[in-house]
Design a protein around this motif. Structure first.
Motif, PDB file in Angstrom:
ATOM      1  N   GLU A 424      21.752 -19.446 -22.885  1.00 48.34           N
ATOM      2  CA  GLU A 424      20.379 -19.525 -23.392  1.00 48.34           C
ATOM      3  C   GLU A 424      19.409 -19.679 -22.230  1.00 48.34           C
ATOM      4  OE1 GLU A 424      18.554 -20.300 -26.603  1.00 48.34           O
ATOM      5  OE2 GLU A 424      20.075 -18.817 -27.154  1.00 48.34           O
ATOM      6  N   LYS A 425      18.282 -19.013 -22.329  1.00 52.97           N
ATOM      7  CA  LYS A 425      17.256 -19.194 -21.307  1.00 52.97           C
ATOM      8  C   LYS A 425      16.171 -20.082 -21.888  1.00 52.97           C
ATOM      9  CE  LYS A 425      18.729 -15.756 -18.477  1.00 52.97           C
ATOM     10  NZ  LYS A 425      18.598 -14.547 -17.735  1.00 52.97           N
ATOM     11  N   PRO A 426      15.499 -20.843 -21.032  1.00 52.61           N
ATOM     12  CA  PRO A 426      14.459 -21.720 -21.567  1.00 52.61           C
ATOM     13  C   PRO A 426      13.364 -20.912 -22.256  1.00 52.61           C
ATOM     14  CG  PRO A 426      14.432 -21.680 -19.167  1.00 52.61           C
ATOM     15  CD  PRO A 426      15.646 -20.936 -19.599  1.00 52.61           C
ATOM     16  N   PRO A 427      12.861 -21.411 -23.359  1.00 49.81           N
ATOM     17  CA  PRO A 427      11.823 -20.649 -24.072  1.00 49.81           C
ATOM     18  C   PRO A 427      10.545 -20.525 -23.245  1.00 49.81           C
ATOM     19  CG  PRO A 427      12.101 -22.848 -25.015  1.00 49.81           C
ATOM     20  CD  PRO A 427      13.168 -22.691 -23.976  1.00 49.81           C
ATOM     21  N   LEU A 428       9.747 -19.536 -23.574  1.00 49.41           N
ATOM     22  CA  LEU A 428       8.467 -19.375 -22.878  1.00 49.41           C
ATOM     23  C   LEU A 428       7.381 -20.096 -23.659  1.00 49.41           C
ATOM     24  CD1 LEU A 428       8.615 -15.601 -21.900  1.00 49.41           C
ATOM     25  CD2 LEU A 428       9.446 -17.600 -20.642  1.00 49.41           C
ATOM     26  N   GLU A 429       6.334 -20.406 -22.944  1.00 47.78           N
ATOM     27  CA  GLU A 429       5.267 -21.138 -23.618  1.00 47.78           C
ATOM     28  C   GLU A 429       4.606 -20.315 -24.696  1.00 47.78           C
ATOM     29  OE1 GLU A 429       2.567 -22.963 -20.824  1.00 47.78           O
ATOM     30  OE2 GLU A 429       4.266 -24.191 -20.133  1.00 47.78           O
ATOM     31  N   GLU A 430       4.458 -19.030 -24.408  1.00 48.91           N
ATOM     32  CA  GLU A 430       3.897 -18.182 -25.450  1.00 48.91           C
ATOM     33  C   GLU A 430       4.363 -16.745 -25.297  1.00 48.91           C
ATOM     34  OE1 GLU A 430      -0.277 -17.242 -25.283  1.00 48.91           O
ATOM     35  OE2 GLU A 430      -0.452 -18.456 -23.481  1.00 48.91           O
ATOM     36  N   LYS A 431       4.082 -15.979 -26.315  1.00 46.24           N
ATOM     37  CA  LYS A 431       4.582 -14.604 -26.370  1.00 46.24           C
ATOM     38  C   LYS A 431       3.940 -13.736 -25.295  1.00 46.24           C
ATOM     39  CE  LYS A 431       7.390 -14.815 -29.769  1.00 46.24           C
ATOM     40  NZ  LYS A 431       8.799 -14.778 -29.343  1.00 46.24           N
ATOM     41  N   VAL A 432       4.775 -12.976 -24.634  1.00 50.25           N
ATOM     42  CA  VAL A 432       4.279 -11.994 -23.681  1.00 50.25           C
ATOM     43  C   VAL A 432       5.164 -10.762 -23.839  1.00 50.25           C
ATOM     44  CG1 VAL A 432       5.592 -13.140 -21.821  1.00 50.25           C
ATOM     45  CG2 VAL A 432       3.801 -11.538 -21.224  1.00 50.25           C
ATOM     46  N   TYR A 433       4.533  -9.596 -23.755  1.00 47.94           N
ATOM     47  CA  TYR A 433       5.267  -8.373 -24.069  1.00 47.94           C
ATOM     48  C   TYR A 433       5.320  -7.405 -22.881  1.00 47.94           C
ATOM     49  CZ  TYR A 433       4.390  -9.959 -28.847  1.00 47.94           C
ATOM     50  OH  TYR A 433       4.316 -10.701 -29.995  1.00 47.94           O
ATOM     51  N   ALA A 434       6.358  -6.570 -22.920  1.00 48.00           N
ATOM     52  CA  ALA A 434       6.489  -5.492 -21.934  1.00 48.00           C
ATOM     53  C   ALA A 434       6.655  -4.178 -22.691  1.00 48.00           C
ATOM     54  CB  ALA A 434       7.708  -5.733 -21.055  1.00 48.00           C
ATOM     55  N   VAL A 435       5.976  -3.122 -22.233  1.00 48.69           N
ATOM     56  CA  VAL A 435       6.190  -1.796 -22.830  1.00 48.69           C
ATOM     57  C   VAL A 435       7.133  -1.016 -21.921  1.00 48.69           C
ATOM     58  CG1 VAL A 435       4.155  -1.364 -24.230  1.00 48.69           C
ATOM     59  CG2 VAL A 435       4.018  -1.023 -21.787  1.00 48.69           C
ATOM     60  N   ILE A 475       0.431  -7.576 -24.004  1.00 48.22           N
ATOM     61  CA  ILE A 475       1.223  -6.725 -23.095  1.00 48.22           C
ATOM     62  C   ILE A 475       0.831  -7.035 -21.655  1.00 48.22           C
ATOM     63  CG2 ILE A 475       1.676  -4.360 -22.333  1.00 48.22           C
ATOM     64  CD1 ILE A 475       1.240  -3.513 -25.287  1.00 48.22           C
ATOM     65  N   LYS A 476       1.818  -7.413 -20.896  1.00 50.58           N
ATOM     66  CA  LYS A 476       1.536  -7.816 -19.516  1.00 50.58           C
ATOM     67  C   LYS A 476       2.279  -6.949 -18.507  1.00 50.58           C
ATOM     68  CE  LYS A 476       0.741 -11.961 -16.898  1.00 50.58           C
ATOM     69  NZ  LYS A 476      -0.635 -11.549 -16.618  1.00 50.58           N
ATOM     70  N   TYR A 477       3.312  -6.257 -18.976  1.00 53.15           N
ATOM     71  CA  TYR A 477       4.125  -5.453 -18.069  1.00 53.15           C
ATOM     72  C   TYR A 477       4.401  -4.084 -18.681  1.00 53.15           C
ATOM     73  CZ  TYR A 477       4.914 -10.194 -16.452  1.00 53.15           C
ATOM     74  OH  TYR A 477       4.721 -11.475 -16.033  1.00 53.15           O
ATOM     75  N   MET A 478       4.566  -3.125 -17.797  1.00 54.24           N
ATOM     76  CA  MET A 478       4.969  -1.795 -18.240  1.00 54.24           C
ATOM     77  C   MET A 478       6.069  -1.332 -17.289  1.00 54.24           C
ATOM     78  SD  MET A 478       2.810   1.759 -18.210  1.00 54.24           S
ATOM     79  CE  MET A 478       1.680   1.385 -19.522  1.00 54.24           C
ATOM     80  N   ILE A 479       7.145  -0.823 -17.843  1.00 58.02           N
ATOM     81  CA  ILE A 479       8.233  -0.348 -16.982  1.00 58.02           C
ATOM     82  C   ILE A 479       8.437   1.142 -17.248  1.00 58.02           C
ATOM     83  CG2 ILE A 479      10.662  -0.632 -16.362  1.00 58.02           C
ATOM     84  CD1 ILE A 479      10.487  -3.511 -17.344  1.00 58.02           C
ATOM     85  N   ILE A 480       8.499   1.918 -16.193  1.00 57.62           N
ATOM     86  CA  ILE A 480       8.693   3.366 -16.353  1.00 57.62           C
ATOM     87  C   ILE A 480       9.971   3.761 -15.611  1.00 57.62           C
ATOM     88  CG2 ILE A 480       7.624   5.637 -16.191  1.00 57.62           C
ATOM     89  CD1 ILE A 480       4.914   4.285 -15.863  1.00 57.62           C
TER      90      ILE A 480
END
Ligand code: D5M
Ligand code: FE
Ligand code: ZN
Length: 701
Positions: A424-435, A475-480
């Motif tokens: 298990e990884k420690p939870p994050l403080e709030e939701k953050v998304y990556a596309v 959305i904070k990150y985008m991976i291509i």
């Protein structure tokens, strides 16, 4: 031989529509040599309907052409119409977030619920939203639910939904693998329009099966094109046809496409502190290049040494992985087998040089640093099924006894695999998304530019509802993951399908588009086989000279192929995914249309391209950087242009599809892409949050 076979014998391809245009006249009104000569003058290896029509026109067969085209070409048109209808239906599709309560049951929770589609009056994108409700050990196939959706015709079906929670549990024989699968696109074979065209090829169209005419003859100048004699490399005169003046270029480098965040749009992600690290990048690996001992060292020796080092490195890394498996006991070198008693149970670890099926079971040739041995496993043994999953040059462990006569009798086979449970990884403080994106293919005339632009507008806050607003805001990150441009000269006849026939322009165009990604979104961009980069894997990055505009983007980070990007402590393994091609060739039941399954095979072998010397070129670096050394939270690949995802032992596997509609080449090889779908990943769980569809803006889908 028929027209298709004759052309193929000369390394030319023909599209189905062009085939119908030409087949009646073939050998009656024109010869193979004339057709090939025409295509050659046009610089193409693919005869599509445009080439065919122009050819017929030159031959003065235009009336014939119009009658044929109206009867045969109408078919694809109807299909296009259907898919347009489909798109507008899809436009209406908005999936609301599902059971939002999170699965706080602890332990190994597999989170993935895509909520069934509901029609709404909203215009614009359709989203399928995933939340969690599933616990490990159960297996559900979303694809079966997908079939309950309306089944659209037209070569591409819009199937994206289903609720895992609602599905019956099938977990029995498969429970060992804890797979949850969601096949986003069920690309049924029968929906491939090309099949018909190709099968017609079997019907004899001529009665002579004589030699394939040589197409270098220069005498046939009755097609209106003036040949000029030039001399080839060996002084042989060859027909040279003046280049047909280029049609007016209609491409845009998107420099006038400038958007900025919608006024008043609130980006929560701006306030969330950035937390990323490039945990692995090939550029950071220091290779020690082997040197010849002295001036007499022959080049060949160096090459052998390089390969030996490469496989030694692979073996070493794989041994480490395999030894982490507590079931694997003491491991012994192959050379030491003759010292053990014949009734002792021992384990060997080695590269599988070759494998074959025998009358009673399966035989492998296995090599380690100390020797080579034959390994046999009986068909009645449960583990013998793993035979099919082991790709050539993969490293596996065999447990069993040595017969003393050159054969090791195995009763257990261990693939390197990944542990059943993830820490298990420690939870994050709030939701953050990556596309996650891949295979944008800017420069191709099949690049879905409208869809991509619409996607960029969406990122800039032009959303349709609150659900989308929440997504975009975080959305904070985008991976291509590679194939960011279409490149030049990647496959025969590609030139005809380029809207931007210049590699510099392609990167500039891409950079112009990506400059519209809001500045607080960090983009990680890696190369693929269409990019200006080394062809062999691994690919350290882009050739700077070509990709400069991309490198200059302020919020872009160039990564290698493969790379591991650590987002808020979660490891995202990013690879373009060429290894999938070899999986499809070697493992039964694998197809380009279900790439997540092939990705799983690679994950179990803990290698991104295990097989040397087949479809995928691999550089024999002194260190094997294609080994999946640590278990990622998420594994992203592209390359096959079909979106699909799957969960296995806590690892989320996703192929992120493409932004390119089906090319003529793909039509020929039966690849049906699923363009313009954007998966959004919840970084905390490294699982799917939503899939946003822009395919309704993509022409040719
Ligand atoms: O790959 C797009 C798709 O096309 C992917 O499924 C691989 C497939 N592909 C690419 N080259 C070939 C050849 N030569 N034969 C068969 N299939 C192929 P992309 O890398 O975007 O071109
Ligand atoms: Fe691609
Ligand atoms: Zn590719």
């Amino acid at each position: 031989m028929g027209l298709i076979k004759d052309l193929m014998a000369n390394n030319y391809l023909i599209t189905p529509s062009a085939y119908y245009l030409l087949v009646d006249g073939y050998k009656k009104d024109f010869t193979l040599a004339e057709l090939i000569k025409f295509a050659k003058a046009r610089g193409t290896f693919v005869i599509d309907s445009t080439v065919a029509r122009e050819f017929l026109m030159e031959k003065g067969m235009a009336p014939l052409e119009s009658s044929i085209s109206s009867s045969t070409e109408s078919h694809p048109h109807v299909e296009e119409q259907t898919s347009e209808d489909m798109a507008s239906e899809a436009e209406m599709l908005v999936e609301t977030p599902g059971t939002v309560e999170s699965s706080a049951v602890g332990g190994e929770i597999l989170e993935l619920t895509t909520v069934a589609a509901v029609h709404s009056a909203d215009k614009g994108t359709s989203i399928s939203t995933g939340t969690s409700s599933e616990s490990g050990g159960d297996m559900s196939e979303m694809s079966s639910l997908g079939q309950e959706e309306p089944n659209f015709s037209g070569g591409e079906s819009y199937i994206s939904t289903g609720t895992l929670g609602e599905s019956p549990l099938i977990g029995d024989s498969e429970s060992e693998t804890e797979v949850i699968e969601a096949s986003i696109s069920e690309v049924a074979d029968e929906t491939l329009p090309v099949e018909g065209g190709l099968s017609v090829e079997e019907a004899p169209t001529g009665n002579d099966n004589g030699n394939v005419p040589s197409y270098v003859s220069s005498g046939e100048a009755d097609n209106g094109v003036k040949p000029r004699i030039v001399y080839g490399d060996y002084g042989v005169p060859i027909a040279y046809v003046e280049e047909v003046p280029e049609e007016e270029k209609s491409y845009s480098v998107y420099s006038d496409f400038r958007i900025s965040p919608k006024e008043g749009f609130y980006y929560r992600a701006k306030e969330i502190p950035e937390d990323y690290e490039i945990a692995f990048d090939v550029k950071d690996v220091k290779f020690t290049i082997p040197k010849a001992k002295d001036a007499r060292g022959k080049e060949g020796e160096i090459i052998i040494k390089v390969y030996a080092d490469y496989f030694r490195s692979r073996l070493k890394k794989m041994r480490r992985i395999l030894r982490e498996n507590p079931e694997i006991g003491s491991v012994i070198d192959i050379a030491k087998l003759s010292y053990v008693r014949t009734d002792d149970d021992v384990t060997i670890i080695g590269l599988v040089n070759s494998k074959r099926e025998t009358a009673k079971g399966f035989m492998f040739e296995v090599e380690d640093n100390t020797g080579i041995i034959k390994v046999f496993i009986n068909r009645n043994n449960e583990d013998s099924k793993k035979f099919f999953e082991i790709m050539p040059d993969a490293v596996v462990a065999f447990r069993g006894r040595y017969s003393g006569r050159g054969i090791f009798f195995a009763d257990k086979i261990y693939l390197p695999d990944v542990p059943k449970f993830k820490r298990e990884k420690p939870p994050l403080e709030e939701k953050v998304y990556a596309v996650l994106l891949s295979d944008i293919h800017v420069g191709s005339n099949k690049f879905c530019e409208k869809a991509f632009m619409r996607f960029l507008e969406w990122l800039n806050g032009d959303v349709n509802n609150r659900a989308e607003e929440e997504l975009v805001s975080r959305i904070k990150y985008m991976i291509i993951a590679g194939d960011v441009v279409d490149g030049i000269g990647i496959y025969p006849g590609q030139y005809n399908e380029l809207a931007i026939p210049d590699i510099f322009d392609q990167y500039e165009a891409l950079a112009n588009l990506l400059s519209n990604v809001p500045g607080h979104i960090t983009m990680f961009i890696g190369p693929g086989n269409h990019d200006a980069a080394r062809t062999a894997l691994p690919q350290p990055g882009f050739y700077e000279e070509y990709a400069r505009p991309l490198l200059k983007l302020k919020n872009a980070v160039i990564i290698s192929n493969p790379a591991v990007v650590r987002l808020h402590g979660r490891d995202f393994l990013i690879a373009h995914g060429r290894g999938i091609e070899d999986v499809v060739s070697f493992i039964p039941n694998r197809t380009h249309h279900r790439p997540a399954e092939a990705m799983l095979d690679l994950l179990k072998l803990r290698h991104l391209a295990p097989t040397f010397g087949e479809k995928v070129p691999i550089a024999p670096d002194p260190e094997d950087t294609l080994v999946i050394e640590s278990v990622p939270d998420l594994f992203q690949a592209g390359h096959v242009h079909v979106m699909q995802y799957k969960i296995y032992n806590g690892v989320f596997l996703i192929n992120t599809g493409t932004w390119q509609a089906q090319t003529e080449f793909q039509k020929m090889v039966n690849i049906v892409p699923t363009p313009a779908r954007v998966p959004i990943i919840d970084v905390e769980t490294a699982r799917l949050r939503a899939v946003v569809h822009f395919d309704q803006y993509c022409e040719g889908v």
